[in-house]
Write a protein that holds these residues in place. Sequence first.
Motif, PDB file in Angstrom:
ATOM      1  N   ASN A  33      13.261   1.781   0.635  1.00 15.60           N
ATOM      2  CA  ASN A  33      12.075   0.976   0.377  1.00 15.60           C
ATOM      3  C   ASN A  33      11.157   1.074   1.594  1.00 15.60           C
ATOM      4  N   GLY A  34      10.119   1.871   1.442  1.00  9.10           N
ATOM      5  CA  GLY A  34       9.182   2.052   2.542  1.00  9.10           C
ATOM      6  C   GLY A  34       7.979   1.141   2.430  1.00  9.10           C
ATOM      7  N   SER A  35       8.056   0.150   1.564  1.00  9.79           N
ATOM      8  CA  SER A  35       6.896  -0.705   1.333  1.00  9.79           C
ATOM      9  C   SER A  35       6.785  -1.792   2.400  1.00  9.79           C
ATOM     10  N   GLY A  68      -0.133   2.764   4.083  1.00  8.89           N
ATOM     11  CA  GLY A  68       0.941   3.609   3.561  1.00  8.89           C
ATOM     12  C   GLY A  68       0.813   5.035   4.063  1.00  8.89           C
ATOM     13  N   LEU A  69      -0.400   5.531   4.075  1.00  2.00           N
ATOM     14  CA  LEU A  69      -0.650   6.891   4.562  1.00  2.00           C
ATOM     15  C   LEU A  69      -0.281   7.023   6.040  1.00  2.00           C
ATOM     16  N   ARG A  70      -0.597   6.022   6.832  1.00  2.00           N
ATOM     17  CA  ARG A  70      -0.260   6.064   8.268  1.00  2.00           C
ATOM     18  C   ARG A  70       1.253   6.135   8.481  1.00  2.00           C
ATOM     19  N   ARG A  71       2.006   5.450   7.642  1.00  2.00           N
ATOM     20  CA  ARG A  71       3.463   5.378   7.829  1.00  2.00           C
ATOM     21  C   ARG A  71       4.225   6.507   7.143  1.00  2.00           C
ATOM     22  N   ILE A 126       4.935   6.602  -5.291  1.00  2.00           N
ATOM     23  CA  ILE A 126       3.763   6.021  -4.635  1.00  2.00           C
ATOM     24  C   ILE A 126       3.225   4.933  -5.552  1.00  2.00           C
ATOM     25  N   GLU A 127       3.333   3.700  -5.086  1.00  2.00           N
ATOM     26  CA  GLU A 127       2.856   2.535  -5.843  1.00  2.00           C
ATOM     27  C   GLU A 127       2.010   1.722  -4.870  1.00  2.00           C
ATOM     28  N   LEU A 128       0.809   2.215  -4.654  1.00  2.00           N
ATOM     29  CA  LEU A 128      -0.111   1.595  -3.711  1.00  2.00           C
ATOM     30  C   LEU A 128      -1.504   1.527  -4.313  1.00  2.00           C
ATOM     31  N   GLY A 129      -2.286   0.615  -3.812  1.00  2.09           N
ATOM     32  CA  GLY A 129      -3.674   0.515  -4.237  1.00  2.09           C
ATOM     33  C   GLY A 129      -4.088  -0.882  -4.629  1.00  2.09           C
TER      34      GLY A 129
END
Length: 161
Positions: free
Chosen positions: A22-24, A33-36, A51-54
């Motif tokens: 879990n990288g969230s 998210g892009l930075r990490r 990818i579940e971001l936005g």
Amino acid sequence: MEPQKGWVSLLQQQQPQLTIINGSVSGETSAGGLRRLPALLKSTQAKLVLIELGGNDGLRGFTPKQLKNNLTKMIELSQEAGAKVLLSEVMVPPNYGPRYAKLFTQVYQDLAIEYEITLMPFFMTKIAIHPELMQADGIHPNEQAQQQIADFVTPWLTKAD
């Protein structure tokens, strides 16, 4: 909510043959998210990246172009690392207006086509209509909804593979 009660932990319990990381980060934007992501890709050798971001981009009124740029880079980085990508559609609440909502959602559809990746429908569609499954903010699912989310995501893991 404690992380072990969230849908990612429940998914890991249901899929013990997989290693799910879990990288969230709560409140994360696509830029965060892009930075990490590069460090996560380097440390995990992931086979599949979900990818579940936005959502937080939308809540902050970021432009669909900013979202698309960040998600594009995340997809490309993941693919360059040898991982398949499962992109989760995200929607904004209706009070943001139909034009913004359409442009926002279109980002996910366009990226799925452009990069030939699997697009998972927004998992909140059937949850958000049930107030008893939502936190007091009306945006985030509560603990009771977590198993439904895990059950929704499970078949999509194999569709993306």
